[in-house]
Motif scaffolding. Structure first.
Motif, PDB file in Angstrom:
ATOM      1  N   TYR A  79       0.816  -1.204   0.000  1.00  0.00           N
ATOM      2  CA  TYR A  79       0.000   0.000   0.000  1.00  0.00           C
ATOM      3  C   TYR A  79       0.852   1.256   0.000  1.00  0.00           C
ATOM      4  O   TYR A  79       1.891   1.330   0.655  1.00  0.00           O
ATOM      5  CB  TYR A  79      -0.943   0.013   1.215  1.00  0.00           C
ATOM      6  CG  TYR A  79      -2.078  -0.960   1.039  1.00  0.00           C
ATOM      7  CD1 TYR A  79      -3.251  -0.575   0.393  1.00  0.00           C
ATOM      8  CD2 TYR A  79      -1.946  -2.274   1.448  1.00  0.00           C
ATOM      9  CE1 TYR A  79      -4.276  -1.479   0.180  1.00  0.00           C
ATOM     10  CE2 TYR A  79      -2.973  -3.190   1.243  1.00  0.00           C
ATOM     11  CZ  TYR A  79      -4.130  -2.780   0.600  1.00  0.00           C
ATOM     12  OH  TYR A  79      -5.140  -3.681   0.388  1.00  0.00           O
ATOM     13  N   ARG A  80       0.359   2.226  -0.721  1.00  0.00           N
ATOM     14  CA  ARG A  80       1.015   3.525  -0.750  1.00  0.00           C
ATOM     15  C   ARG A  80       0.922   4.199   0.616  1.00  0.00           C
ATOM     16  O   ARG A  80       1.881   4.814   1.089  1.00  0.00           O
ATOM     17  CB  ARG A  80       0.352   4.415  -1.817  1.00  0.00           C
ATOM     18  CG  ARG A  80       0.824   5.869  -1.824  1.00  0.00           C
ATOM     19  CD  ARG A  80       0.254   6.607  -3.026  1.00  0.00           C
ATOM     20  NE  ARG A  80      -1.186   6.492  -3.131  1.00  0.00           N
ATOM     21  CZ  ARG A  80      -2.050   7.275  -2.482  1.00  0.00           C
ATOM     22  NH1 ARG A  80      -1.609   8.220  -1.685  1.00  0.00           N
ATOM     23  NH2 ARG A  80      -3.346   7.126  -2.659  1.00  0.00           N
ATOM     24  N   THR A  81      -0.272   4.089   1.245  1.00  0.00           N
ATOM     25  CA  THR A  81      -0.514   4.741   2.526  1.00  0.00           C
ATOM     26  C   THR A  81      -1.311   3.810   3.420  1.00  0.00           C
ATOM     27  O   THR A  81      -2.241   3.133   2.954  1.00  0.00           O
ATOM     28  CB  THR A  81      -1.303   6.052   2.346  1.00  0.00           C
ATOM     29  OG1 THR A  81      -0.659   6.859   1.360  1.00  0.00           O
ATOM     30  CG2 THR A  81      -1.385   6.825   3.657  1.00  0.00           C
ATOM     31  N   ILE A  82      -0.975   3.788   4.710  1.00  0.00           N
ATOM     32  CA  ILE A  82      -1.727   3.020   5.706  1.00  0.00           C
ATOM     33  C   ILE A  82      -2.134   3.962   6.841  1.00  0.00           C
ATOM     34  O   ILE A  82      -1.326   4.767   7.322  1.00  0.00           O
ATOM     35  CB  ILE A  82      -0.896   1.846   6.268  1.00  0.00           C
ATOM     36  CG1 ILE A  82      -0.586   0.835   5.159  1.00  0.00           C
ATOM     37  CG2 ILE A  82      -1.627   1.162   7.424  1.00  0.00           C
ATOM     38  CD1 ILE A  82       0.273  -0.336   5.613  1.00  0.00           C
ATOM     39  N   HIS A  83      -3.392   3.839   7.255  1.00  0.00           N
ATOM     40  CA  HIS A  83      -3.904   4.600   8.392  1.00  0.00           C
ATOM     41  C   HIS A  83      -4.515   3.630   9.406  1.00  0.00           C
ATOM     42  O   HIS A  83      -4.919   2.511   9.048  1.00  0.00           O
ATOM     43  CB  HIS A  83      -4.955   5.605   7.941  1.00  0.00           C
ATOM     44  CG  HIS A  83      -4.443   6.605   6.940  1.00  0.00           C
ATOM     45  ND1 HIS A  83      -3.600   7.635   7.288  1.00  0.00           N
ATOM     46  CD2 HIS A  83      -4.645   6.712   5.606  1.00  0.00           C
ATOM     47  CE1 HIS A  83      -3.304   8.343   6.216  1.00  0.00           C
ATOM     48  NE2 HIS A  83      -3.931   7.804   5.175  1.00  0.00           N
ATOM     49  N   VAL A  84      -4.623   4.072  10.642  1.00  0.00           N
ATOM     50  CA  VAL A  84      -5.101   3.220  11.732  1.00  0.00           C
ATOM     51  C   VAL A  84      -6.379   3.810  12.329  1.00  0.00           C
ATOM     52  O   VAL A  84      -6.357   4.901  12.911  1.00  0.00           O
ATOM     53  CB  VAL A  84      -4.020   3.066  12.820  1.00  0.00           C
ATOM     54  CG1 VAL A  84      -4.563   2.303  14.017  1.00  0.00           C
ATOM     55  CG2 VAL A  84      -2.794   2.359  12.245  1.00  0.00           C
ATOM     56  N   ALA A  85      -7.490   3.102  12.155  1.00  0.00           N
ATOM     57  CA  ALA A  85      -8.778   3.559  12.667  1.00  0.00           C
ATOM     58  C   ALA A  85      -9.012   3.041  14.080  1.00  0.00           C
ATOM     59  O   ALA A  85      -9.876   2.201  14.340  1.00  0.00           O
ATOM     60  CB  ALA A  85      -9.905   3.143  11.738  1.00  0.00           C
ATOM     61  N   TYR A  86      -8.173   3.518  14.959  1.00  0.00           N
ATOM     62  CA  TYR A  86      -8.325   3.384  16.405  1.00  0.00           C
ATOM     63  C   TYR A  86      -8.042   4.756  17.001  1.00  0.00           C
ATOM     64  O   TYR A  86      -7.217   5.514  16.464  1.00  0.00           O
ATOM     65  CB  TYR A  86      -7.294   2.428  16.998  1.00  0.00           C
ATOM     66  CG  TYR A  86      -7.598   0.958  16.927  1.00  0.00           C
ATOM     67  CD1 TYR A  86      -8.249   0.298  17.967  1.00  0.00           C
ATOM     68  CD2 TYR A  86      -7.198   0.213  15.825  1.00  0.00           C
ATOM     69  CE1 TYR A  86      -8.500  -1.056  17.904  1.00  0.00           C
ATOM     70  CE2 TYR A  86      -7.448  -1.147  15.761  1.00  0.00           C
ATOM     71  CZ  TYR A  86      -8.098  -1.781  16.799  1.00  0.00           C
ATOM     72  OH  TYR A  86      -8.349  -3.127  16.735  1.00  0.00           O
ATOM     73  N   ALA A 207     -15.868  10.510  10.129  1.00  0.00           N
ATOM     74  CA  ALA A 207     -16.150  10.908   8.750  1.00  0.00           C
ATOM     75  C   ALA A 207     -15.123  11.902   8.231  1.00  0.00           C
ATOM     76  O   ALA A 207     -14.621  11.768   7.104  1.00  0.00           O
ATOM     77  CB  ALA A 207     -17.555  11.502   8.651  1.00  0.00           C
ATOM     78  N   THR A 208     -14.793  12.911   9.026  1.00  0.00           N
ATOM     79  CA  THR A 208     -13.836  13.915   8.567  1.00  0.00           C
ATOM     80  C   THR A 208     -12.428  13.327   8.464  1.00  0.00           C
ATOM     81  O   THR A 208     -11.663  13.672   7.559  1.00  0.00           O
ATOM     82  CB  THR A 208     -13.835  15.129   9.504  1.00  0.00           C
ATOM     83  OG1 THR A 208     -13.586  14.703  10.859  1.00  0.00           O
ATOM     84  CG2 THR A 208     -15.167  15.848   9.458  1.00  0.00           C
ATOM     85  N   THR A 209     -12.099  12.419   9.389  1.00  0.00           N
ATOM     86  CA  THR A 209     -10.784  11.783   9.333  1.00  0.00           C
ATOM     87  C   THR A 209     -10.667  10.887   8.101  1.00  0.00           C
ATOM     88  O   THR A 209      -9.661  10.905   7.391  1.00  0.00           O
ATOM     89  CB  THR A 209     -10.533  10.959  10.605  1.00  0.00           C
ATOM     90  OG1 THR A 209     -10.583  11.824  11.745  1.00  0.00           O
ATOM     91  CG2 THR A 209      -9.182  10.274  10.558  1.00  0.00           C
TER      92      THR A 209
END
Length: 216
Positions: A79-86, A207-209
């Motif tokens: 993946y180009r970018t990884i984010h953490v939804a915690y 939602a905004t994140t």
């Protein structure tokens, strides 16, 4: 429909494994899967994939950081970018430190109750609501599995006062307008002997994140 999601597969909207350079991966608490998939559908974020970790980690915050770290390392090269939804979710800052170390971003705030309501709004009224017990859509659906049985209240109802004697009300932070789910939350409040309040939050800061992450 039950809120159970695989812990090892990356999900697109269709629930199929996906990979590829240029795509964005969100590694999330399983308790947020329904909401994140709804946001990706609504906004047409076809380039965003979702990797769910077991929602039961909600009851074991000491395990969250290692689980997230392992997931990031497992998927990083695809993946180009990884984010953490915690959010912090009871990790005492350890998850934030790990995300900074790995160069990935996470949701701001102490927990999902806060970011669903909006971190600023939640913080502003926190002092007046220290006797409130919170439920989200997910926790309302999974009340027995995540609250009632783990605390042993199904076997020892007398423990109710030990766990909830200092609470005064149950606040249902509603992500959706679902009358049946509202009645389920009201029933949860009655079972705990608490007054009931429903507060419509929608997806709040999630939602905004997510919108910001989708543009990365």
């Amino acid at each position: 429909m039950t809120d159970t999601f695989p812990s090892d597969d990356t999900l697109t909207e269709g629930g199929l494994p996906a990979s590829g350079n240029g795509r964005v991966l969100v590694i999330a608490c399983g308790a947020l899967a329904r909401e994140i998939l709804a946001l990706t559908r609504l906004n047409g974020w076809d380039h965003v994939d979702l990797q769910c970790l077991p929602a039961i980690l909600h009851n074991h915050p000491e395990r969250i950081t290692d689980a997230v770290r392992q997931a990031v390392e497992r998927h990083r090269e695809n993946y180009r970018t990884i984010h953490v939804a915690y959010a912090d979710c009871g990790t005492g800052g350890q998850l934030q430190a790990a995300c900074e170390d790995m160069g990935v971003t996470m949701i701001a705030g102490p927990h999902c109750y806060s970011f669903f309501e909006g971190n600023e709004a939640f913080s502003a009224q926190a002092e007046d609501e220290f006797t409130a017990f919170y439920l989200t859509d997910f926790l309302t659906r999974q009340f027995d599995a995540f609250v009632w049985r783990p605390l042993g209240l199904d076997r020892h109802p007398q423990l109710r006062d030990s766990y909830f004697g200092h609470y005064e009300k149950l606040v249902y932070l509603a992500q959706t307008d679902d009358p049946a789910l509202t009645e389920t939350a009201r029933d949860c409040a009655e079972r705990l002997g608490l007054s009931f309040e429903r507060r419509a939050t929608g997806y709040g800061d999630l939602a905004t994140t997510m919108a910001r992450w989708a543009q990365d």
